[in-house]
Design a protein around this motif. Structure first.
Motif, PDB file in Angstrom:
ATOM      1  N   GLU A 176      84.660  25.740  35.958  1.00  8.03           N
ATOM      2  CA  GLU A 176      84.086  26.545  34.870  1.00  8.03           C
ATOM      3  C   GLU A 176      83.722  25.672  33.663  1.00  8.03           C
ATOM      4  O   GLU A 176      82.669  25.855  33.060  1.00  8.03           O
ATOM      5  CB  GLU A 176      85.079  27.634  34.431  1.00  8.03           C
ATOM      6  CG  GLU A 176      85.373  28.700  35.492  1.00  8.03           C
ATOM      7  CD  GLU A 176      86.215  28.198  36.675  1.00  8.03           C
ATOM      8  OE1 GLU A 176      86.999  27.237  36.499  1.00  8.03           O
ATOM      9  OE2 GLU A 176      86.060  28.744  37.783  1.00  8.03           O
ATOM     10  N   GLN A 200      80.634  23.688  34.688  1.00 12.47           N
ATOM     11  CA  GLN A 200      79.451  24.564  34.733  1.00 12.47           C
ATOM     12  C   GLN A 200      78.955  24.884  33.330  1.00 12.47           C
ATOM     13  O   GLN A 200      77.743  24.915  33.084  1.00 12.47           O
ATOM     14  CB  GLN A 200      79.776  25.841  35.519  1.00 12.47           C
ATOM     15  CG  GLN A 200      78.769  26.975  35.382  1.00 12.47           C
ATOM     16  CD  GLN A 200      77.341  26.601  35.789  1.00 12.47           C
ATOM     17  OE1 GLN A 200      77.123  25.726  36.634  1.00 12.47           O
ATOM     18  NE2 GLN A 200      76.346  27.241  35.168  1.00 12.47           N
ATOM     19  N   GLN A 201      79.880  25.090  32.418  1.00 15.82           N
ATOM     20  CA  GLN A 201      79.505  25.431  31.038  1.00 15.82           C
ATOM     21  C   GLN A 201      78.634  24.317  30.435  1.00 15.82           C
ATOM     22  O   GLN A 201      77.601  24.588  29.822  1.00 15.82           O
ATOM     23  CB  GLN A 201      80.786  25.567  30.224  1.00 15.82           C
ATOM     24  CG  GLN A 201      80.713  26.548  29.106  1.00 15.82           C
ATOM     25  CD  GLN A 201      82.098  26.769  28.505  1.00 15.82           C
ATOM     26  OE1 GLN A 201      82.930  25.858  28.479  1.00 15.82           O
ATOM     27  NE2 GLN A 201      82.350  27.968  28.042  1.00 15.82           N
ATOM     28  N   GLN A 239      79.340  25.623  41.905  1.00 14.29           N
ATOM     29  CA  GLN A 239      78.826  26.148  40.634  1.00 14.29           C
ATOM     30  C   GLN A 239      77.286  26.139  40.624  1.00 14.29           C
ATOM     31  O   GLN A 239      76.675  25.210  41.164  1.00 14.29           O
ATOM     32  CB  GLN A 239      79.360  25.303  39.463  1.00 14.29           C
ATOM     33  CG  GLN A 239      80.871  25.348  39.327  1.00 14.29           C
ATOM     34  CD  GLN A 239      81.382  26.750  39.054  1.00 14.29           C
ATOM     35  OE1 GLN A 239      80.884  27.444  38.184  1.00 14.29           O
ATOM     36  NE2 GLN A 239      82.373  27.170  39.831  1.00 14.29           N
TER      37      GLN A 239
END
Ligand code: PEP
Length: 247
Positions: free
Chosen positions: A179, A182-183, A221
């Motif tokens: 996460e 991916q951000q 992702q």
């Protein structure tokens, strides 16, 4: 969907005997790779690895490229020279080069330009330090690093590969969570979209302690299009597992 790219960065590791064994072991285990694969080898071994990889599915990468075209630059290696040895990708602006060799955003941008000028795809590395992350500056730092490359390379930006490598995750065993990665990838994708109508075809790699165990979740992702692999690229079985996870 675009093919993923798994690129190894051997850093200053290897020997004639070790390279021979590593590449033969990888090639023996590579069943019709459904992703792109490259290995970034120390410059002195380019000729050896070029011969070992001839007519295989694995591409050759250099770990650096000179910002100059040629001439009185002792110790430097030009894009034209790399091209003669079959180099397809050049890692540019790795955090170790930025940190230990004083490479600025501008130098990195020119190196990317030299690579493109020679028909070599630059793998441009960006990433924040732990202090920068803790200060909430991650987005700002990676955007500044990428902006220099966009500024210098104009519409050619669609030809580069970008690797997000948080400095605190490189060689430390600490990986960004899928996460978190991916951000940042989404931030980079948005910046590339604003600069190029072909941003969707730009590969965004994640690098930083990617290994056989965590590769699949990172590669799942939406904006992670591959990996830049250090330590795990020196172990044939681990590298093969990561390649399989990118299929
Ligand atoms: C790298 O050097 O680009 C890298 C990601 O190293 P490691 O996988 O060992 O963290």
């Amino acid at each position: 969907m675009m093919k993923k790219l798994i690129a190894g960065n051997w850093k200053m590791n290897g020997s004639l005997a070790a390279n021979d064994k590593l590449l033969k072991d990888i090639l023996a285990g590579l069943s019709q790779a459904s992703c792109q694969v490259a290995v970034g080898v120390p410059a002195v071994y380019l000729a050896q690895c070029q011969a070992l990889l001839a007519s295989t599915e694995i591409d050759l990468a250099s770990q650096d490229i000179s910002a100059h075209e040629g001439g009185a630059y002792t110790g430097e290696i030009s894009g034209a020279m790399l091209k003669e040895f079959g180099v397809r990708f050049a890692i540019v602006g790795h955090s170790e080069r930025r940190q230990y060799h004083g490479e600025t955003d501008e130098v990195v941008a020119v190196k990317a330009q030299r690579a493109l000028g020679c028909g070599i795809t630059p793998i441009v590395c960006v990433g924040e330090t732990l202090t920068e992350r803790e200060a909430g500056q991650t987005g700002e730092v990676v955007k500044r690093q990428l902006a220099a490359v966009i500024h210098t390379n104009g519409h050619c930006i669609s030809e580069v590969v970008v690797a997000y490598e948080p400095v605190w995750a490189i060689g430390t065993g600490k990986t960004a969570t899928p996460e978190m990665a991916q951000q940042v990838h989404a931030v980079l994708r948005a910046q590339l979209k604003a600069a190029s109508e072909h941003a969707d075809r730009i590969k965004l790699l994640y690098g930083g302690s990617m290994n056989a165990a965590n590769a699949a979740s990172l590669l799942a992702q939406p904006d992670i299009d591959g990996g830049l692999i250090g330590g795990a690229a020196l172990k044939a079985q681990d590298f093969l597992t990561i390649i399989a996870a990118a299929a």
